[in-house]
Design a protein around this motif. Structure first.
Motif, short mmCIF file in Angstrom:
data_model
loop_
_atom_site.label_atom_id
_atom_site.label_comp_id
_atom_site.label_asym_id
_atom_site.label_seq_id
_atom_site.Cartn_x
_atom_site.Cartn_y
_atom_site.Cartn_z
N LEU A 189 10.87 87.66 40.69
CA LEU A 189 11.80 87.51 39.57
C LEU A 189 12.35 86.09 39.51
O LEU A 189 12.48 85.50 38.43
N ALA A 190 12.66 85.52 40.67
CA ALA A 190 13.18 84.15 40.73
C ALA A 190 12.17 83.16 40.16
O ALA A 190 12.52 82.24 39.41
N ASN A 191 10.90 83.34 40.49
CA ASN A 191 9.86 82.44 39.98
C ASN A 191 9.73 82.55 38.46
O ASN A 191 9.55 81.54 37.76
N GLN A 192 9.81 83.78 37.95
CA GLN A 192 9.74 83.96 36.50
C GLN A 192 10.96 83.35 35.82
O GLN A 192 10.85 82.73 34.75
N ALA A 193 12.13 83.53 36.42
CA ALA A 193 13.35 82.98 35.83
C ALA A 193 13.29 81.46 35.73
O ALA A 193 13.68 80.88 34.71
N MET A 194 12.81 80.80 36.77
CA MET A 194 12.75 79.34 36.78
C MET A 194 11.89 78.81 35.63
O MET A 194 12.22 77.79 35.01
N LYS A 195 10.81 79.47 35.32
CA LYS A 195 9.95 79.03 34.22
C LYS A 195 10.67 79.13 32.89
O LYS A 195 10.54 78.26 32.02
N ARG A 196 11.45 80.19 32.71
CA ARG A 196 12.09 80.44 31.41
C ARG A 196 13.38 79.65 31.24
O ARG A 196 13.80 79.40 30.11
N LEU A 197 14.05 79.28 32.35
CA LEU A 197 15.33 78.57 32.27
C LEU A 197 15.19 77.17 31.67
O LEU A 197 16.19 76.56 31.31
#
Length: 328
Positions: A189-197
């Motif tokens: 989830l953290a990896n996905q969040a970083m891309k979208r942020l």
């Protein structure tokens, strides 16, 4: 005389049955989809084992410390990606088909091919990462989706998309493998969040706080364990992306409405209270508590705190959305 005695006995039995039924109906309630069913506590009361900081932080490593850490991690309380991967690489798990699928999916679909090196997070110039936490009946899913809509953000939940297909598989396995799956989901989830942020804000429904609070509450029951409020186990993992804002929604003791999912096993109030204690002890980042019981009140409170911290990021939030009034 015998007839009166028989009538009295039947009355007492009926009273007992009704009282037990009422107690059971009050103790269990429906909740959010995705929460696990906690173990049943033993009827025998034992003296709880109180663990102190030195039990898990003292160097060099001792057999007692390693045994304790293994027991705690078995309930899903991991503090690094390395510890999760090392456990998955143990002889009893390494060659399992499900574990190989999990590692492959995480590496290929969740982390751009990287698996053994924790990501380095540089959040300069990124949008806020907001997390909504809580136990069953707290309204976290409803609030998360509403906040996402108003902030024009991206929505993430646990398990994230890249590992969601493996959820039925690990739900059917033993507690340790299931906990490892959900723990690895935090990093996915953290990896996905970083891309979208880089593009917009991200709102997540459940993150590490929920995983840890559930695991610690289970450990209290299964291991007869009692932690001090300043335990190192409440500390955020150093290699996991930290939220900019984390909210803990207090749950309502009221009965859920008719739309509550009937296929979800409910937690007892006592267990949810245990989880609530662990939520309030979390630190780095500290959770902002939201006490309102209605979802629109909770949403308004979350938005108000977010707007106060990031007024330039969300100028489009209206006064009505911050007023805690029920939407029309």
């Amino acid at each position: 005389m015998p007839q009166k005695l028989t009538t009295l006995i039947l009355t007492l039995l009926l009273t007992t049955i009704v009282c037990n039924a009422i107690t059971t109906s009050e103790e269990y309630e429906e909740g959010d989809e995705g929460d696990n069913d906690p173990p049943q506590q033993s009827s025998e009361e034992e003296e709880p084992i109180l663990y102190h900081e030195e039990d898990i932080t003292e160097a060099p490593k001792t057999p007692e410390r390693e045994k304790f850490l293994k027991r705690v991690q078995g309930h899903g309380i991991y503090h690094s990606l390395q510890s999760i991967l090392e456990t998955l690489d143990q002889d009893e798990y390494r060659d399992k088909k499900e574990v190989r699928q999990l590692i492959s999916s995480y590496q290929n679909d969740c982390s751009d091919g990287h698996i053994d090196v924790p990501p380095k997070y540089n959040k300069t110039g990124l949008w806020p990462f907001i997390v909504i936490e809580g136990v069953q009946t707290s309204g976290k899913l409803t609030v998360s989706r509403r906040v996402t809509e108003i902030l024009q953000a991206d929505f993430l939940t646990t398990p994230p998309d890249c590992l969601f297909h493996l959820r039925p598989t690990f739900e059917a396995l033993n507690g340790t493998l299931r906990s490892l799956y959900y723990s690895l989901c935090m990093y996915a989830l953290a990896n996905q969040a970083m891309k979208r942020l880089r593009i917009r804000a991200v709102v997540a429904n459940r993150y590490w706080h929920s995983q840890a609070a559930f695991g610690l509450a289970v450990a209290e029951i299964s291991e007869n364990m009692q932690l001090p409020p300043d335990s190192i186990l409440y500390k955020w993992p150093e290699d996991l992306l930290k939220p900019d804002l984390s909210f803990y929604l207090q749950y309502s003791h009221n009965k859920p409405g008719p739309k509550a999912p009937s296929n979800v096993k409910a937690m007892t109030r006592k267990f949810r209270d245990r989880m609530g204690i662990h939520f309030t002890r979390m630190r780095e980042p500290v959770l902002s508590e939201v006490f309102e019981q209605r979802s629109y009140q909770q949403t308004g409170r979350v938005l108000k705190i977010t707007e106060e911290k990031y007024p330039k990021k969300f100028p489009f939030i209206t006064t009505k959305e911050l007023s805690f009034r029920k939407p029309t």
